[in-house]
Design an enzyme around this catalytic site. Structure first.
Site, PDB file in Angstrom:
ATOM      1  N   ASP A 503       0.855  -1.187   0.000  1.00 35.71           N
ATOM      2  CA  ASP A 503       0.000   0.000   0.000  1.00 35.71           C
ATOM      3  C   ASP A 503       0.887   1.231   0.000  1.00 35.71           C
ATOM      4  O   ASP A 503       2.076   1.164   0.360  1.00 35.71           O
ATOM      5  CB  ASP A 503      -0.924   0.011   1.225  1.00 35.71           C
ATOM      6  CG  ASP A 503      -1.921   1.164   1.180  1.00 35.71           C
ATOM      7  OD1 ASP A 503      -2.610   1.296   0.157  1.00 35.71           O
ATOM      8  OD2 ASP A 503      -1.981   1.945   2.146  1.00 35.71           O
ATOM      9  N   GLU A 537       2.909   8.713  -5.448  1.00 35.82           N
ATOM     10  CA  GLU A 537       2.198   7.507  -5.007  1.00 35.82           C
ATOM     11  C   GLU A 537       2.746   6.246  -5.653  1.00 35.82           C
ATOM     12  O   GLU A 537       2.546   5.142  -5.141  1.00 35.82           O
ATOM     13  CB  GLU A 537       0.711   7.640  -5.325  1.00 35.82           C
ATOM     14  CG  GLU A 537      -0.132   6.564  -4.681  1.00 35.82           C
ATOM     15  CD  GLU A 537      -1.618   6.786  -4.867  1.00 35.82           C
ATOM     16  OE1 GLU A 537      -2.393   5.991  -4.348  1.00 35.82           O
ATOM     17  OE2 GLU A 537      -1.984   7.767  -5.551  1.00 35.82           O
ATOM     18  N   ASP A 571      -2.741  -2.524  -3.364  1.00 31.29           N
ATOM     19  CA  ASP A 571      -3.950  -1.743  -3.184  1.00 31.29           C
ATOM     20  C   ASP A 571      -4.054  -0.726  -4.320  1.00 31.29           C
ATOM     21  O   ASP A 571      -3.168   0.103  -4.500  1.00 31.29           O
ATOM     22  CB  ASP A 571      -3.911  -1.031  -1.831  1.00 31.29           C
ATOM     23  CG  ASP A 571      -5.209  -0.288  -1.530  1.00 31.29           C
ATOM     24  OD1 ASP A 571      -6.243  -0.639  -2.123  1.00 31.29           O
ATOM     25  OD2 ASP A 571      -5.187   0.655  -0.718  1.00 31.29           O
ATOM     26  N   ASP A 692      -2.384  -1.100   4.674  1.00 23.63           N
ATOM     27  CA  ASP A 692      -3.068   0.199   4.671  1.00 23.63           C
ATOM     28  C   ASP A 692      -3.090   0.798   6.073  1.00 23.63           C
ATOM     29  O   ASP A 692      -2.823   1.990   6.257  1.00 23.63           O
ATOM     30  CB  ASP A 692      -4.483   0.021   4.133  1.00 23.63           C
ATOM     31  CG  ASP A 692      -5.311   1.291   4.246  1.00 23.63           C
ATOM     32  OD1 ASP A 692      -5.029   2.251   3.514  1.00 23.63           O
ATOM     33  OD2 ASP A 692      -6.256   1.314   5.070  1.00 23.63           O
TER      34      ASP A 692
END
Length: 718
Positions: A503, A537, A571, A692
């Site tokens: 994640d 990200e 994810d 997460d």
């Protein structure tokens, strides 16, 4: 392993089929001067697509549109576009079909905003749009406002059919202020709030320790004076006196506000959580808005027909004949028998481990820090801890409680306080506390983790609450390296021996990538790996490789060999080159690997018609639809919330050769394994769920370095 199939209905309605002309797009290359900051390239490109006068999306290294871009829109502040002519996109190429789908979705939103419905259309955080009804409903006797609409999304079938995904959507505003909510439900996060004195909404960010009288607003004076001096609906002195300073955002800009002058916006999921905790108000709201799957699908058909007629200009005869929910062939992958293992048997829920013994024990010594002044361990907590220890055949030590007066004020003496405690053999502590500011909670976690101590927080119980107590104790045990439950392995040659979840999360300035958590096939924890601070990200390929290598080494220490097959779960969307290096190294050692992207949105809703019935009902957990191309499946992993329907996951294979059904069965089993919750399964697979949670905890703490010395088996974020 074949199952009998079942007919599944998806809340997707065909509204048209793309022609070759409609699949021909205009392409443009882009250049920046100066270049965007590293890690922010994608967001910079996305901003271009919103400033070109016509719907456009990114496609590879170009931007594509349905119409030519006017001359005046080919250049912006730091970017320039150059036309590359047209290109016919092919539906049998997944990247080209996805680009067309994104472009059709953007175009639909653009067209809707050109209609009289503009003021009632907003972007959905899950993708697509929310189209609100003009009317709002007041729940009689409660004063709650219920806003109803539909969430619209769009999918493009490989045949060229444009499928509109439509579902009823709710937003609730309680009669409570945000301050009342924070005091009553501090552990249930709120994402959106609204002014109590008008209907302006904000994204809720955080609570601050600042004082309203001294918090300044540029050119407007103090926050308190600003609210006192509003010409309409000024704040009362009581509102200012009882308020905390909170921060909200509008268009990305943080703004201070008063907690007593905001109302929380409640989602269906939060409302369900309130009802599970026994809220009578939530139950009354559900009773008023509850709608069956049949009603939801009927409403979806009505909206699809309107779109076909008013947006796509389809002939009415075709609309009446063709617009129905999409049918698909489904299978059931969830076992009816229990798959979770404890000390002596198989069970359905982790709460059974507290009464019958845990699968594996860990630390035997537990501390307690009471910041409320109550004096001793909660009797309910103590009794449950002693019971689980007895049933697990171990003796535990519950230390005498430390109090607020034992916790020093100064930084240096507090540091020594935690290290002295750890030196006496205590590495897991229950902290009983009233509501804490996020900053104070993060400070306590940082200080304790620096001494290799994990903290489990709990608020005092006004009356014994078994539901809360079970979850508090499970969290405490996980932080102390216990394993309450394990998982019956899937007996298949394509089932992975090692599963790793990844994640990436952000604290608005940095992303914490490569947050990872791993388990063996039987659910035994291999622990976590440190996330790395990064500017974007996208996961670092080298960081992913290091993480995989570390976790394989732990596997080798247990099994004395390399794993035969690994399952990697990411994810969200797997981005280019994130896992290429890791897969190449695994191939060199003849380790089979499957890589899946697990998406929380994009799967719509699923329903079935039970035997001897004509009405649609929610699909049960485990219901799975495998794609025709063999690379995607959608799966219901959680139970439908009262008043709503279950939200399936969309899982996309990025690499690997395991049969799709085997992958679906593994994902489903991983959702059953949720050891931090006594009663609820996780919507996400266990390894992603915990990756997460770790990323979010690290975001809150704000430091990665203090985790270097923490035992990787201590699940400090549970």
């Amino acid at each position: 392993m074949n199952n009998s199939t079942l007919e599944v209905f998806l809340n997707r309605f065909p509204v048209k089929r793309l022609t070759e002309v409609e699949r021909t797009v205009h392409t443009y290359t882009y250049t920046f001067n100066p270049s965007p900051e590293p890690g922010k390239e994608y967001s910079a490109i996305n901003r271009i697509t919103w400033n070109i006068g016509t719907p456009g999306v990114r496609f590879g290294s170009t931007i594509i549109t349905k119409q030519t871009i006017a001359e005046g829109y080919l250049q912006g502040e730091n970017w320039q576009l150059r036309s590359q002519g047209t290109q016919l996109l092919e539906l049998n190429k997944s990247n080209e079909r996805e680009a067309l789908e994104n472009l059709e979705r953007r175009w639909l939103g653009w067209k809707l905003r050109q209609t009289s419905e503009k003021s009632r259309i907003e972007n959905s955080p899950e993708g697509g749009f929310i189209w609100w009804n003009a009317q709002k409903t007041i729940v009689q006797g409660l004063g709650w406002e219920v806003h109803t609409g539909v969430r619209l999304n769009l999918a493009l079938h490989h045949s060229g059919a444009v499928l509109t995904e439509i579902d009823i959507h709710h937003r609730f505003y309680t009669s409570w202020t945000l301050e009342q909510w924070l005091q009553t439900y501090p552990d249930i996060p709120i994402n959106w709030v609204r002014n109590t004195y008008d209907e302006r909404s904000w994204k809720f960010e955080r609570v601050s320790n600042e004082n309203p009288e001294t918090t300044m607003i540029p050119n407007l004076g103090s926050l308190a004076d600003y609210h006192r001096n509003l010409s309409k609906n000024p704040a009362t002195e009581a509102e200012i006196r009882n308020a905390r300073v909170v921060y909200v955002t509008s268009k990305g800009k943080e703004i201070p506000h008063l907690s007593t002058r905001l109302q929380p916006s409640i989602t269906m999921e939060i409302l369900s959580c309130l009802q599970e905790r026994g809220s009578k108000e939530a139950a009354k709201v559900f009773k008023q808005i509850r709608q069956s799957s049949q009603v939801r699908f009927d409403r979806g058909r009505e909206i699809a027909k309107w779109l076909a007629s008013n947006i796509y200009n389809i002939d009415q005869k075709i609309i009446d004949a063709k617009i129905n929910p999409q049918k698909a062939e489904g299978i059931m992958v969830r076992h009816k028998s229990p798959l979770l293992m404890i000390k002596s048997k198989k069970v359905y829920r982790p709460e059974a481990s507290l009464e019958q013994g845990c699968f594996q024990t860990g630390e035997k010594q537990f501390g307690c820090l009471d910041l409320t002044g109550n004096g001793d361990w909660s009797e309910l907590i103590r009794n449950k801890l002693e019971t689980v220890a007895k049933k697990s055949n171990v003796d535990i030590v519950l230390e005498p409680v430390k109090h607020k007066t034992d916790l020093p004020d100064s930084l240096l003496t507090r540091k020594q306080f935690w290290h002295d405690w750890a030196d006496r053999g205590t590495h897991t502590v229950l902290v009983v506390t009233p509501w804490l500011q996020n900053t104070e909670k993060a400070r306590l976690q940082r200080e304790a983790l620096a001494a290799n101590i994990a903290l489990q927080f709990m608020q005092p119980m006004s009356r014994p609450d078994n539901y809360r107590a079970v979850n508090i104790i499970l969290g405490l045990l996980l932080k102390a390296k216990w394993q309450p439950v394990a998982l019956e392995p899937l007996p298949n040659e394509y089932a992975a021996e090692l599963v790793i979840g990844f994640d990436a999360g952000t604290n608005r300035s940095l992303y914490y990538g490569t947050s990872a958590f791993a388990i063996l096939a039987n659910g035994q924890s291999l622990g976590w790996e440190l996330p790395e601070a990064q500017p974007g990200e996208k996961l670092s390929g080298q960081a992913v490789l290091r993480t995989v290598a570390h976790l394989i080494h732990r596997f080798q220490r247990i099994e004395n060999r390399l794993p035969k097959r690994i399952l990697l779960l990411r994810d969200g969307i797997v981005q280019r080159d994130e896992f290429a290096s890791a897969i190449a190294v695994l191939q060199q050692d003849h380790i089979a690997v499957d890589l899946l992207g697990v998406r929380k949105s994009g799967a719509g809703r699923m329903a079935v018609i039970p035997y001897q019935s004509e009405k649609l009902i929610d699909a049960l957990p485990g219901t799975t639809v495998l794609s025709e191309d063999g690379d995607t499946f959608r799966i219901v992993t959680s139970e439908a919330k009262t008043g709503g329907s279950a939200r399936p996951l969309q899982v996309v294979r990025d690499y690997g050769d395991a049969p799709l059904e085997i992958l679906a069965r593994q994902v489903d089993r991983l959702c059953l394994l949720n050891p931090a919750s006594g009663y609820s399964f996780s919507r996400l697979p266990y390894v992603i769920h915990f990756a997460d949670k770790m990323a979010k905890t690290v975001q809150r703490i704000g430091e990665v370095g203090i985790l270097q010395g923490i035992d990787r088996q201590k699940i400090f974020f549970a």
